[in-house]
Design a protein around this motif. Structure first.
Motif, mmCIF file in Angstrom:
data_model
loop_
_atom_site.group_PDB
_atom_site.id
_atom_site.type_symbol
_atom_site.label_atom_id
_atom_site.label_comp_id
_atom_site.label_asym_id
_atom_site.label_seq_id
_atom_site.Cartn_x
_atom_site.Cartn_y
_atom_site.Cartn_z
ATOM 1 N N ASP A 240 0.848 -1.203 0.000
ATOM 2 C CA ASP A 240 0.000 0.000 0.000
ATOM 3 C C ASP A 240 0.884 1.254 0.000
ATOM 4 O O ASP A 240 0.669 2.176 -0.801
ATOM 5 N N THR A 241 1.908 1.254 0.840
ATOM 6 C CA THR A 241 2.820 2.409 0.897
ATOM 7 C C THR A 241 3.558 2.577 -0.437
ATOM 8 O O THR A 241 3.754 3.703 -0.911
ATOM 9 N N ILE A 242 3.927 1.457 -1.069
ATOM 10 C CA ILE A 242 4.600 1.538 -2.380
ATOM 11 C C ILE A 242 3.655 2.184 -3.403
ATOM 12 O O ILE A 242 4.034 3.105 -4.147
ATOM 13 N N LEU A 243 2.403 1.690 -3.430
ATOM 14 C CA LEU A 243 1.437 2.215 -4.414
ATOM 15 C C LEU A 243 1.194 3.716 -4.186
ATOM 16 O O LEU A 243 1.237 4.509 -5.125
ATOM 17 N N TYR A 244 0.966 4.093 -2.918
ATOM 18 C CA TYR A 244 0.703 5.521 -2.636
ATOM 19 C C TYR A 244 1.917 6.365 -3.026
ATOM 20 O O TYR A 244 1.775 7.480 -3.524
ATOM 21 N N SER A 245 3.112 5.813 -2.803
ATOM 22 C CA SER A 245 4.334 6.571 -3.113
ATOM 23 C C SER A 245 4.480 6.773 -4.622
ATOM 24 O O SER A 245 4.797 7.878 -5.083
ATOM 25 N N ILE A 246 4.239 5.715 -5.382
ATOM 26 C CA ILE A 246 4.388 5.848 -6.842
ATOM 27 C C ILE A 246 3.289 6.777 -7.382
ATOM 28 O O ILE A 246 3.523 7.546 -8.322
ATOM 29 N N GLU A 247 2.118 6.772 -6.726
ATOM 30 C CA GLU A 247 1.055 7.710 -7.123
ATOM 31 C C GLU A 247 1.473 9.161 -6.846
ATOM 32 O O GLU A 247 1.209 10.055 -7.656
ATOM 33 N N VAL A 248 2.143 9.367 -5.702
ATOM 34 C CA VAL A 248 2.631 10.723 -5.386
ATOM 35 C C VAL A 248 3.637 11.167 -6.449
ATOM 36 O O VAL A 248 3.587 12.297 -6.950
ATOM 37 N N LEU A 249 4.540 10.276 -6.848
ATOM 38 C CA LEU A 249 5.538 10.620 -7.863
ATOM 39 C C LEU A 249 4.860 10.909 -9.202
ATOM 40 O O LEU A 249 5.216 11.866 -9.908
ATOM 41 N N HIS A 250 3.861 10.100 -9.545
ATOM 42 C CA HIS A 250 3.132 10.267 -10.807
ATOM 43 C C HIS A 250 2.433 11.631 -10.831
ATOM 44 O O HIS A 250 2.539 12.386 -11.804
ATOM 45 N N ASP A 251 1.748 11.954 -9.723
ATOM 46 C CA ASP A 251 1.040 13.248 -9.634
ATOM 47 C C ASP A 251 2.039 14.411 -9.636
ATOM 48 O O ASP A 251 1.827 15.425 -10.300
ATOM 49 N N SER A 252 3.127 14.250 -8.873
ATOM 50 C CA SER A 252 4.054 15.374 -8.680
ATOM 51 C C SER A 252 4.797 15.736 -9.951
ATOM 52 O O SER A 252 4.998 16.910 -10.253
ATOM 53 N N PHE A 253 5.236 14.739 -10.708
ATOM 54 C CA PHE A 253 6.058 15.007 -11.894
ATOM 55 C C PHE A 253 5.243 15.001 -13.182
ATOM 56 O O PHE A 253 5.761 15.383 -14.235
ATOM 57 N N ALA A 254 3.976 14.520 -13.090
ATOM 58 C CA ALA A 254 3.128 14.381 -14.292
ATOM 59 C C ALA A 254 3.915 13.691 -15.407
ATOM 60 O O ALA A 254 3.895 14.110 -16.560
ATOM 61 N N ASP A 255 4.635 12.645 -15.011
ATOM 62 C CA ASP A 255 5.485 11.923 -15.975
ATOM 63 C C ASP A 255 5.032 10.466 -15.984
ATOM 64 O O ASP A 255 4.975 9.813 -14.926
ATOM 65 N N SER A 256 4.743 9.950 -17.202
ATOM 66 C CA SER A 256 4.169 8.595 -17.294
ATOM 67 C C SER A 256 5.151 7.506 -16.862
ATOM 68 O O SER A 256 4.757 6.368 -16.657
ATOM 69 N N LYS A 257 6.424 7.859 -16.708
ATOM 70 C CA LYS A 257 7.355 6.806 -16.258
ATOM 71 C C LYS A 257 7.008 6.339 -14.843
ATOM 72 O O LYS A 257 7.435 5.272 -14.426
ATOM 73 N N TYR A 258 6.229 7.134 -14.110
ATOM 74 C CA TYR A 258 5.833 6.746 -12.753
ATOM 75 C C TYR A 258 4.439 6.106 -12.712
ATOM 76 O O TYR A 258 3.841 6.010 -11.647
ATOM 77 N N ARG A 259 3.888 5.686 -13.871
ATOM 78 C CA ARG A 259 2.538 5.106 -13.830
ATOM 79 C C ARG A 259 2.567 3.828 -13.007
ATOM 80 O O ARG A 259 3.434 2.974 -13.195
ATOM 81 N N PRO A 260 1.581 3.687 -12.050
ATOM 82 C CA PRO A 260 1.605 2.503 -11.187
ATOM 83 C C PRO A 260 1.326 1.232 -11.975
ATOM 84 O O PRO A 260 0.467 1.226 -12.862
#
Ligand code: NAD
Length: 284
Positions: A240-260
């Motif tokens: 859960d913490t991994i998923l939330y973290s990758i979601e934060v990165l995806h939102d923060s950078f708006a970069d598809s390389k962080y898509r969960p």
């Protein structure tokens, strides 16, 4: 500076580790979570962990018994108990919606000089500072798991974090027999910008049927000589913490390389959180 009475927010994987490490280094702790059953479970875990660490002969504060060390922790759901703490380590769930409600409460209740250390995996420290009236006293303190056994902490300087706050943070860490490496603020900092992508990509390898969990991890351990593979690391952290973290990165950078990875999302939806729930990429 007197840094002996410490507020610890969140009694999950990290809050339990931080509270244990603090009492074993002579601190008193106010441990806050939202429900009594979570705090009861945390108390049992800390007790067991202290007993285990005695078996492995780690030095105990003044040779105190587990009961005496547990007595140094006030387990509570009442934020008002934080009115006189010298320092706060916040370890609540890795969701901005939760953290943005916690900091204004801390700001209103804690003494005005108290430094708040955010033990977040990815959320910007500058953003956390922005919901308080003391952004100069907000610092990132990314502890490693399991906290009592990891000597070095990633310390994050937010936009407004003052040099005095960084000095207090280092003094606090020294009081826990730990050291800090200071980096500038950016979502995921240094550690998790790399680690979360690695874990997410390892999940994609399973999702696409390229390999299985054991072989993915063995390639890192047996070929690269790492102590742990990315998927067993994910189970230790909590999916859960991994998923939330990758979601934060995806939102923060708006970069598809962080898509969960969809497999990660599905496992979290199914309640497979890793070690803390008993099943993740492996069964415990
Ligand atoms: P967790 O899910 O195990 O625990 C989070 C705890 O926060 C839960 O017990 C939850 O009830 C509590 N909580 C939620 N809302 C709260 C509130 N309003 N007030 C008080 N408590 C509240 O998560 P965790 O793994 O302990 O992670 C906590 C933080 O530490 C996250 O920000 C995470 O990114 C970070 N972190 C985790 C690891 C790791 O390896 N798990 C490592 C470093 C940093």
């Amino acid at each position: 500076m007197n840094l002996k009475r410490i507020g610890v927010i969140g009694a999950g994987v990290m809050g339990v580790g931080v509270a244990q490490a603090l009492v074993q280094t002579g601190h008193n702790v106010v441990l806050v979570d939202i429900r009594d059953d979570i705090l009861d479970q945390a108390k049992g875990q800390i007790y067991q962990n202290i007993r285990l660490s005695r078996l492995f002969n780690r030095p105990q504060e003044n040779n105190k018994t587990p009961e005496q060390l547990i007595a140094q922790i006030c387990f509570t759901t009442d934020y008002q108990q934080l009115h006189d703490v010298d320092f706060v380590v916040e370890n609540s769930t890795e969701k901005w919606a939760i953290k943005k409600e916690i900091y204004p409460q801390l700001d209103a209740i804690c003494p005005p000089d108290t430094v708040f250390a955010a033990n977040t995996s990815c959320i910007s420290i500058t953003r956390i500072g922005s919901v308080t009236r003391r952004p100069d006293k907000i610092v990132g303190m990314h502890f490693m798991n399991p906290v009592p056994m990891k000597p070095t902490v990633e310390v994050i300087r937010g936009y407004h974090t003052s040099e005095a706050t960084l000095a207090t943070a280092k003094e606090f860490l020294a009081g826990m027999n730990k050291d800090g490496i200071v980096v500038n603020d950016s979502p995921g900092f240094v550690s998790n910008r790399v680690l979360m992508l690695t874990i997410n990509e390892a999940a994609f390898l399973l999702h696409e049927g390229v390999s299985n969990a054991q072989d993915v991890d063995d390639i890192f351990k047996k070929c690269f000589g790492h102590k742990m593979g990315p998927l067993e690391t994910a189970d230790l952290i909590g999916l859960d913490t991994i998923l939330y973290s990758i979601e934060v990165l995806h939102d923060s950078f708006a970069d598809s390389k962080y898509r969960p990875c969809p497999l990660l999302q599905k496992m979290v939806d199914a309640g497979l959180y890793g070690r803390k729930s008993g099943v993740g990429f492996y069964t415990y």
